[in-house]
Design a protein around this motif. Structure first.
Motif, mmCIF file in Angstrom:
data_model
loop_
_atom_site.group_PDB
_atom_site.id
_atom_site.type_symbol
_atom_site.label_atom_id
_atom_site.label_comp_id
_atom_site.label_asym_id
_atom_site.label_seq_id
_atom_site.Cartn_x
_atom_site.Cartn_y
_atom_site.Cartn_z
ATOM 1 N N VAL A 49 -37.430 -24.323 3.816
ATOM 2 C CA VAL A 49 -37.713 -23.076 4.189
ATOM 3 C C VAL A 49 -39.051 -22.471 3.947
ATOM 4 O O VAL A 49 -39.849 -22.089 4.665
ATOM 5 C CB VAL A 49 -36.513 -22.078 4.206
ATOM 6 N N GLU A 50 -39.121 -22.507 2.580
ATOM 7 C CA GLU A 50 -40.312 -21.901 1.996
ATOM 8 C C GLU A 50 -41.861 -22.730 2.416
ATOM 9 O O GLU A 50 -42.603 -22.212 2.500
ATOM 10 C CB GLU A 50 -40.418 -21.993 0.356
ATOM 11 N N GLU A 51 -41.645 -24.161 2.398
ATOM 12 C CA GLU A 51 -42.584 -25.019 2.963
ATOM 13 C C GLU A 51 -42.915 -24.644 4.445
ATOM 14 O O GLU A 51 -44.204 -24.530 4.735
ATOM 15 C CB GLU A 51 -42.206 -26.423 2.692
ATOM 16 N N LEU A 52 -41.890 -24.152 5.310
ATOM 17 C CA LEU A 52 -42.228 -24.003 6.595
ATOM 18 C C LEU A 52 -42.987 -22.732 6.745
ATOM 19 O O LEU A 52 -43.787 -22.735 7.476
ATOM 20 C CB LEU A 52 -40.689 -24.158 7.547
ATOM 21 N N GLU A 53 -42.414 -21.803 5.820
ATOM 22 C CA GLU A 53 -43.018 -20.461 5.965
ATOM 23 C C GLU A 53 -42.744 -19.532 4.861
ATOM 24 O O GLU A 53 -41.710 -19.312 4.358
ATOM 25 C CB GLU A 53 -42.159 -19.639 7.203
ATOM 26 N N PRO A 54 -43.841 -19.574 3.856
ATOM 27 C CA PRO A 54 -43.788 -19.282 2.636
ATOM 28 C C PRO A 54 -43.005 -17.974 2.497
ATOM 29 O O PRO A 54 -42.467 -17.511 1.328
ATOM 30 C CB PRO A 54 -45.137 -19.119 2.045
ATOM 31 N N GLN A 55 -43.320 -16.933 3.404
ATOM 32 C CA GLN A 55 -42.714 -15.679 3.168
ATOM 33 C C GLN A 55 -41.305 -15.745 3.486
ATOM 34 O O GLN A 55 -40.543 -14.394 3.484
ATOM 35 C CB GLN A 55 -43.401 -14.706 4.107
ATOM 36 N N ASP A 56 -40.680 -16.553 4.330
ATOM 37 C CA ASP A 56 -39.193 -16.724 4.519
ATOM 38 C C ASP A 56 -38.332 -17.036 3.449
ATOM 39 O O ASP A 56 -38.895 -17.694 2.397
ATOM 40 C CB ASP A 56 -39.056 -17.803 5.824
ATOM 41 N N GLU A 57 -37.191 -17.030 3.628
ATOM 42 C CA GLU A 57 -36.094 -17.396 2.461
ATOM 43 C C GLU A 57 -34.716 -17.777 3.059
ATOM 44 O O GLU A 57 -34.516 -16.968 4.357
ATOM 45 C CB GLU A 57 -36.103 -16.166 1.815
ATOM 46 N N LEU A 58 -34.367 -18.637 2.533
ATOM 47 C CA LEU A 58 -33.061 -19.397 3.106
ATOM 48 C C LEU A 58 -31.910 -18.212 2.605
ATOM 49 O O LEU A 58 -31.819 -17.669 1.587
ATOM 50 C CB LEU A 58 -32.735 -20.649 2.481
ATOM 51 N N SER A 59 -30.921 -17.937 3.623
ATOM 52 C CA SER A 59 -29.867 -16.897 3.562
ATOM 53 C C SER A 59 -28.304 -17.890 3.542
ATOM 54 O O SER A 59 -27.459 -17.357 2.684
ATOM 55 C CB SER A 59 -30.069 -15.925 4.120
ATOM 56 N N PHE A 60 -28.431 -18.835 4.526
ATOM 57 C CA PHE A 60 -27.217 -19.289 4.801
ATOM 58 C C PHE A 60 -27.234 -20.649 5.238
ATOM 59 O O PHE A 60 -28.221 -20.984 5.938
ATOM 60 C CB PHE A 60 -26.481 -18.118 5.957
ATOM 61 N N LEU A 61 -26.266 -21.510 4.934
ATOM 62 C CA LEU A 61 -26.302 -22.688 5.619
ATOM 63 C C LEU A 61 -24.810 -22.986 5.947
ATOM 64 O O LEU A 61 -23.979 -23.081 5.556
ATOM 65 C CB LEU A 61 -26.509 -23.834 4.243
ATOM 66 N N ARG A 62 -24.639 -23.657 7.228
ATOM 67 C CA ARG A 62 -23.781 -24.121 7.874
ATOM 68 C C ARG A 62 -23.556 -25.330 8.183
ATOM 69 O O ARG A 62 -24.524 -26.016 9.023
ATOM 70 C CB ARG A 62 -23.198 -23.177 8.914
ATOM 71 N N ILE A 63 -22.756 -26.250 7.540
ATOM 72 C CA ILE A 63 -22.663 -27.701 7.939
ATOM 73 C C ILE A 63 -21.394 -28.049 8.576
ATOM 74 O O ILE A 63 -20.410 -27.833 8.257
ATOM 75 C CB ILE A 63 -22.834 -28.476 6.407
ATOM 76 N N ARG A 64 -21.665 -28.504 9.879
ATOM 77 C CA ARG A 64 -20.587 -28.589 10.716
ATOM 78 C C ARG A 64 -20.195 -30.248 10.756
ATOM 79 O O ARG A 64 -21.155 -30.942 11.027
ATOM 80 C CB ARG A 64 -21.003 -28.138 12.032
ATOM 81 N N THR A 65 -19.135 -30.765 10.551
ATOM 82 C CA THR A 65 -18.588 -31.926 10.630
ATOM 83 C C THR A 65 -17.584 -32.341 11.718
ATOM 84 O O THR A 65 -17.060 -31.345 12.280
ATOM 85 C CB THR A 65 -18.326 -32.475 9.110
ATOM 86 N N LYS A 66 -17.160 -33.487 11.849
ATOM 87 C CA LYS A 66 -16.286 -33.751 12.730
ATOM 88 C C LYS A 66 -14.643 -32.953 12.307
ATOM 89 O O LYS A 66 -13.850 -32.508 13.015
ATOM 90 C CB LYS A 66 -15.796 -35.328 12.633
ATOM 91 N N ARG A 67 -14.370 -32.695 10.817
ATOM 92 C CA ARG A 67 -13.267 -32.509 10.367
ATOM 93 C C ARG A 67 -13.410 -30.963 9.803
ATOM 94 O O ARG A 67 -12.422 -30.330 9.615
ATOM 95 C CB ARG A 67 -12.846 -33.390 9.372
ATOM 96 N N HIS A 68 -14.648 -30.626 9.340
ATOM 97 C CA HIS A 68 -14.530 -29.443 8.520
ATOM 98 C C HIS A 68 -15.874 -28.633 9.010
ATOM 99 O O HIS A 68 -16.727 -29.069 9.764
ATOM 100 C CB HIS A 68 -14.615 -29.497 7.177
ATOM 101 N N GLU A 69 -15.935 -27.168 8.415
ATOM 102 C CA GLU A 69 -17.187 -26.478 8.411
ATOM 103 C C GLU A 69 -17.535 -26.050 7.026
ATOM 104 O O GLU A 69 -16.525 -25.581 6.491
ATOM 105 C CB GLU A 69 -16.943 -25.401 9.476
#
Lengths: 114, 114
Positions: free
Chosen positions: A74-94
Motif C-alpha cells: 500500500v505504501e509503495e503504491l501511494e506513500p501517503q496512503d495506509e493499510l487499515s483492513f485486510l479481508r481474506i475470503r476463502t471457500k470455508r472462512h472469512e
C-alpha cells in the motif's frame, strides 16, 4: 512528573488497554458466525485469543507477516496512503485483520454474503 | 479430433475468454466509485486494464505476489481450503483481488461503507 507517578500512569494505561481488549473480544465473540478472535502485537505475538493456543500462534505468525507485506505494498503504491483492513475470503472462512497503531485484531468467521 | 479442429476449438475458447473479459470490465468500470479494473495472469502479467500501463504493471507485480502469499497461507492454515477473494482497505482506496482459475481480477475503488 516523578518516576513513581509515571509508572502509575503507565500501569493505568496498560489496564485500560486490557479492559478495551476484553470488551472488544466479548463483543465480537458473540456475533453470529464468529469462530475465533485473536489480538496480536504487530509482530505477531498473541496477546489474547479465543482460539486454541496453537491456532492463534499460527495465525499470529502467518497473518502478521501478510499484514506487513500488504502494508508495504500500500505504501509503495501511494506513500501517503495506509493499510487499515485486510479481508481474506476463502471457500470455508472469512479472515479479517484490522490494523490498529499497536495491535492486529484477527477475526475468523464463516463466510458472510457480500 | 484433428489438429486443425483442435486449433479452431482453442481459438474459439480464446475469443470467448476475450469477450468475457471485456464484458466484466465494462460492467465493473461503470460502477460508482470504481477507479480502475485490471485483468492479470496469475503471475501478474497485464492482460487488460483501464488504468495506465505503468500503474497496471505495478499492480500486477505487487498484488499477484500478495495473492500468492495469501493463497499459500490459506492452504497452510487448512489444506482443503482455498483463497477466493482478497479485500485490501486503505485510508484512500479499497483494492479487491478476485481469484479465478487462470486470472486475477483487480478492482480499485474509493472506500465503500461496510
Amino acid at each position: 512528573m516523578s518516576s513513581r507517578a509515571e509508572t502509575t500512569a503507565d500501569e493505568q494505561q496498560r489496564q485500560q488497554q486490557q479492559v478495551d481488549i476484553e470488551e472488544t473480544i466479548s463483543r465480537l465473540e458473540s456475533k453470529k458466525g464468529v469462530e475465533s478472535v485473536t489480538v496480536l502485537t504487530k509482530d505477531g505475538r498473541v496477546i489474547r485469543t479465543t482460539a486454541t493456543t496453537e491456532q492463534s500462534e499460527v495465525h499470529g505468525k502467518l497473518l502478521s507477516k501478510l499484514a506487513r507485506d500488504a502494508a508495504d505494498i500500500v505504501e509503495e503504491l501511494e506513500p501517503q496512503d495506509e493499510l487499515s483492513f485486510l479481508r481474506i475470503r476463502t471457500k470455508r472462512h472469512e479472515i479479517m485483520v484490522a490494523l490498529d497503531h499497536s495491535y492486529l485484531l484477527v477475526v475468523v468467521q464463516s463466510p458472510q454474503k457480500d
